[in-house]
Write a protein that holds these residues in place. Structure first.
Motif, PDB file in Angstrom:
ATOM      1  N   MET A 233       0.811  -1.381   0.078  1.00 44.78           N
ATOM      2  CA  MET A 233      -0.047  -0.028  -0.112  1.00 44.78           C
ATOM      3  C   MET A 233       0.740   1.318   0.052  1.00 44.78           C
ATOM      4  O   MET A 233       2.062   1.101   0.607  1.00 44.78           O
ATOM      5  N   ARG A 234       0.275   2.396  -0.503  1.00 42.85           N
ATOM      6  CA  ARG A 234       1.003   3.709  -0.457  1.00 42.85           C
ATOM      7  C   ARG A 234      -0.025   4.659  -0.705  1.00 42.85           C
ATOM      8  O   ARG A 234      -1.006   4.427  -1.582  1.00 42.85           O
ATOM      9  N   ASP A 235      -0.124   5.587   0.167  1.00 47.18           N
ATOM     10  CA  ASP A 235      -1.108   6.717   0.397  1.00 47.18           C
ATOM     11  C   ASP A 235      -2.414   6.100   0.539  1.00 47.18           C
ATOM     12  O   ASP A 235      -3.430   6.626  -0.400  1.00 47.18           O
TER      13      ASP A 235
ATOM     14  N   MET B 214      -3.512   3.225  -1.154  1.00 48.25           N
ATOM     15  CA  MET B 214      -3.942   2.527  -2.106  1.00 48.25           C
ATOM     16  C   MET B 214      -3.177   1.419  -2.646  1.00 48.25           C
ATOM     17  O   MET B 214      -1.862   1.359  -2.029  1.00 48.25           O
ATOM     18  N   VAL B 215      -3.659   0.228  -2.926  1.00 46.92           N
ATOM     19  CA  VAL B 215      -2.797  -0.896  -3.379  1.00 46.92           C
ATOM     20  C   VAL B 215      -2.244  -0.853  -4.441  1.00 46.92           C
ATOM     21  O   VAL B 215      -2.570  -0.281  -5.501  1.00 46.92           O
ATOM     22  N   VAL B 216      -0.642  -0.859  -4.498  1.00 50.03           N
ATOM     23  CA  VAL B 216       0.152  -0.575  -5.700  1.00 50.03           C
ATOM     24  C   VAL B 216       0.670  -1.784  -6.252  1.00 50.03           C
ATOM     25  O   VAL B 216       1.357  -1.695  -7.255  1.00 50.03           O
ATOM     26  N   GLU B 217       0.661  -2.648  -5.367  1.00 48.73           N
ATOM     27  CA  GLU B 217       1.276  -4.212  -5.853  1.00 48.73           C
ATOM     28  C   GLU B 217       0.478  -5.119  -5.023  1.00 48.73           C
ATOM     29  O   GLU B 217       0.104  -4.951  -3.904  1.00 48.73           O
ATOM     30  N   TYR B 218       0.316  -6.345  -5.521  1.00 46.18           N
ATOM     31  CA  TYR B 218      -0.600  -7.510  -5.076  1.00 46.18           C
ATOM     32  C   TYR B 218      -0.078  -8.486  -5.646  1.00 46.18           C
ATOM     33  O   TYR B 218       0.043  -8.833  -6.847  1.00 46.18           O
TER      34      TYR B 218
ATOM     35  N   VAL C 134       7.705  -2.119  -6.055  1.00 44.16           N
ATOM     36  CA  VAL C 134       7.788  -1.303  -4.879  1.00 44.16           C
ATOM     37  C   VAL C 134       8.315  -2.202  -3.839  1.00 44.16           C
ATOM     38  O   VAL C 134       8.929  -1.548  -3.017  1.00 44.16           O
TER      39      VAL C 134
END
Length: 105
Positions: free
Chosen positions: A83-85, A87-91, A104
Motif C-alpha cells: 500500500m501507498r497513500d 491505495m494498493v500499488v502491488e499485489y 515497490v
C-alpha cells in the motif's frame, strides 16, 4: 471508577506483553481470522522470530491479515498487498513481487 490503568486490566504489562496476551487469547479461542498490526514491533529479533513461528503454526488453518513495515514479518505469507497513500500499488506472492524489476516491494 474505571480500572483502565489497573493491574487487573493489564496496566502493569508492557506493550509487548499485552500484544502477547492478545495473541494467546486468539489461540485459545481458536480464532479463524486474526489481524495483526505490527504484532511484534515491541520485541527483540529473537522473540520476534519465535512469535512469528508460533503464529504461523497456531493459525495455519486461519486467515491472517498482517500490517507490517518489516519485510521479514511477511515474507512467508501467501499474498502481499503493498500500500501507498491508502491505495494498493502491488499485489501478489512475495516471490512474484520481489522478482518485479521496477516493483515497490
Amino acid at each position: 471508577m474505571s480500572d483502565s490503568g489497573s493491574e487487573a486490566s493489564g496496566g502493569s504489562l508492557s506493550v509487548g506483553e499485552r500484544q502477547l496476551v492478545a495473541l494467546l487469547r486468539a489461540m485459545l479461542r481458536g480464532a479463524r481470522v486474526i489481524a495483526l498490526d505490527e504484532a511484534t514491533s515491541a520485541t527483540d529479533n529473537a522473540t520476534d522470530a519465535l512469535i512469528q513461528r508460533s503464529v504461523r503454526s497456531a493459525f495455519r488453518d486461519a486467515t491472517i491479515l498482517i500490517i507490517a513495515h518489516r519485510l521479514h514479518t511477511i515474507m512467508d505469507c501467501d499474498l502481499i498487498a503493498v500500500m501507498r497513500d491508502g491505495m494498493v500499488v502491488e499485489y501478489g506472492s512475495p516471490a512474484t513481487l520481489l522478482a518485479t524489476p521496477d516493483g515497490v516491494l
